[in-house]
Design a protein around this motif. Structure first.
Motif, PDB file in Angstrom:
ATOM      1  N   UNK A   1      -3.785   3.030 -55.748  1.00  0.00           N
ATOM      2  CA  UNK A   1      -3.455   2.623 -57.078  1.00  0.00           C
ATOM      3  C   UNK A   1      -4.466   1.575 -57.500  1.00  0.00           C
ATOM      4  N   UNK A   2      -4.876   1.638 -58.732  1.00  0.00           N
ATOM      5  CA  UNK A   2      -5.809   0.657 -59.282  1.00  0.00           C
ATOM      6  C   UNK A   2      -5.018  -0.349 -60.099  1.00  0.00           C
ATOM      7  N   UNK A   3      -5.230  -1.640 -59.818  1.00  0.00           N
ATOM      8  CA  UNK A   3      -4.525  -2.709 -60.529  1.00  0.00           C
ATOM      9  C   UNK A   3      -5.512  -3.677 -61.154  1.00  0.00           C
ATOM     10  N   UNK A   4      -5.183  -4.164 -62.333  1.00  0.00           N
ATOM     11  CA  UNK A   4      -5.976  -5.215 -62.981  1.00  0.00           C
ATOM     12  C   UNK A   4      -5.300  -6.543 -62.659  1.00  0.00           C
ATOM     13  N   UNK A   5      -6.094  -7.518 -62.191  1.00  0.00           N
ATOM     14  CA  UNK A   5      -5.570  -8.795 -61.722  1.00  0.00           C
ATOM     15  C   UNK A   5      -6.258  -9.971 -62.395  1.00  0.00           C
ATOM     16  N   UNK A   6      -5.600 -11.128 -62.379  1.00  0.00           N
ATOM     17  CA  UNK A   6      -6.205 -12.352 -62.908  1.00  0.00           C
ATOM     18  C   UNK A   6      -7.209 -12.939 -61.923  1.00  0.00           C
ATOM     19  N   UNK A   7      -6.944 -12.761 -60.621  1.00  0.00           N
ATOM     20  CA  UNK A   7      -7.808 -13.300 -59.575  1.00  0.00           C
ATOM     21  C   UNK A   7      -8.150 -12.208 -58.574  1.00  0.00           C
ATOM     22  N   UNK A   8      -9.292 -12.356 -57.934  1.00  0.00           N
ATOM     23  CA  UNK A   8      -9.727 -11.366 -56.963  1.00  0.00           C
ATOM     24  C   UNK A   8      -8.975 -11.464 -55.644  1.00  0.00           C
ATOM     25  N   UNK A   9      -8.975 -10.366 -54.912  1.00  0.00           N
ATOM     26  CA  UNK A   9      -8.383 -10.292 -53.576  1.00  0.00           C
ATOM     27  C   UNK A   9      -9.432  -9.731 -52.624  1.00  0.00           C
ATOM     28  N   UNK A  10      -9.410 -10.193 -51.384  1.00  0.00           N
ATOM     29  CA  UNK A  10     -10.371  -9.700 -50.390  1.00  0.00           C
ATOM     30  C   UNK A  10      -9.906  -8.366 -49.818  1.00  0.00           C
ATOM     31  N   UNK A  11     -10.857  -7.471 -49.609  1.00  0.00           N
ATOM     32  CA  UNK A  11     -10.559  -6.194 -48.968  1.00  0.00           C
ATOM     33  C   UNK A  11      -9.931  -6.454 -47.599  1.00  0.00           C
ATOM     34  N   UNK A  12      -8.910  -5.670 -47.278  1.00  0.00           N
ATOM     35  CA  UNK A  12      -8.207  -5.818 -46.021  1.00  0.00           C
ATOM     36  C   UNK A  12      -6.956  -6.675 -46.105  1.00  0.00           C
ATOM     37  N   UNK A  13      -6.787  -7.390 -47.207  1.00  0.00           N
ATOM     38  CA  UNK A  13      -5.601  -8.249 -47.359  1.00  0.00           C
ATOM     39  C   UNK A  13      -4.359  -7.402 -47.589  1.00  0.00           C
ATOM     40  N   UNK A  14      -3.273  -7.753 -46.894  1.00  0.00           N
ATOM     41  CA  UNK A  14      -1.995  -7.079 -47.119  1.00  0.00           C
ATOM     42  C   UNK A  14      -1.342  -7.661 -48.369  1.00  0.00           C
ATOM     43  N   UNK A  15      -0.742  -6.792 -49.173  1.00  0.00           N
ATOM     44  CA  UNK A  15      -0.095  -7.217 -50.414  1.00  0.00           C
ATOM     45  C   UNK A  15       1.240  -6.495 -50.586  1.00  0.00           C
ATOM     46  N   UNK A  16       2.115  -7.081 -51.372  1.00  0.00           N
ATOM     47  CA  UNK A  16       3.334  -6.399 -51.791  1.00  0.00           C
ATOM     48  C   UNK A  16       3.246  -6.256 -53.310  1.00  0.00           C
ATOM     49  N   UNK A  17       3.398  -5.042 -53.779  1.00  0.00           N
ATOM     50  CA  UNK A  17       3.338  -4.742 -55.210  1.00  0.00           C
ATOM     51  C   UNK A  17       4.742  -4.371 -55.662  1.00  0.00           C
TER      52      UNK A  17
END
Length: 69
Positions: A1-17
Motif C-alpha cells: 500500500x502506498x501512503x502519503x505521510x508528513x514525515x519520512x520513515x526508514x525502510x525496514x521499520x515496522x509500522x501499524x496502519x
C-alpha cells in the motif's frame, strides 16, 4: 500500500496502519513493514508498506465505498 505521510520513515521499520472506511465504525489495524519512502514535490513523504497479512477482498471493498452520511 502506498501512503502519503508528513514525515519520512526508514525502510525496514515496522509500522501499524489503522484504516477506517467512510461511514463505517470498525477500524482495521494492520501490521506491516516500510519497503521504501521518498520525498514528494509538495514536501510530504510517500511510503510503500508491505502488510504482514494481506487485506481480504471484503475489506478492500469496504475501504473503497463512499460514505452514505
Amino acid at each position: 500500500m502506498r501512503l502519503r505521510l508528513k514525515e519520512g520513515l526508514k525502510a525496514g521499520r515496522e509500522v501499524m496502519v489503522s484504516l477506517t472506511p467512510p461511514g463505517y465504525g470498525r477500524e482495521f489495524k494492520l501490521l506491516g513493514v516500510v519497503v521504501w519512502c521518498v520525498a514528494a514535490s509538495d514536501g510530504t513523504q510517500v511510503a510503500g508498506i508491505r502488510f504482514d497479512t494481506p487485506l481480504n477482498f471484503s475489506v478492500v471493498q469496504d475501504l473503497g465505498r463512499q460514505s452514505t452520511l
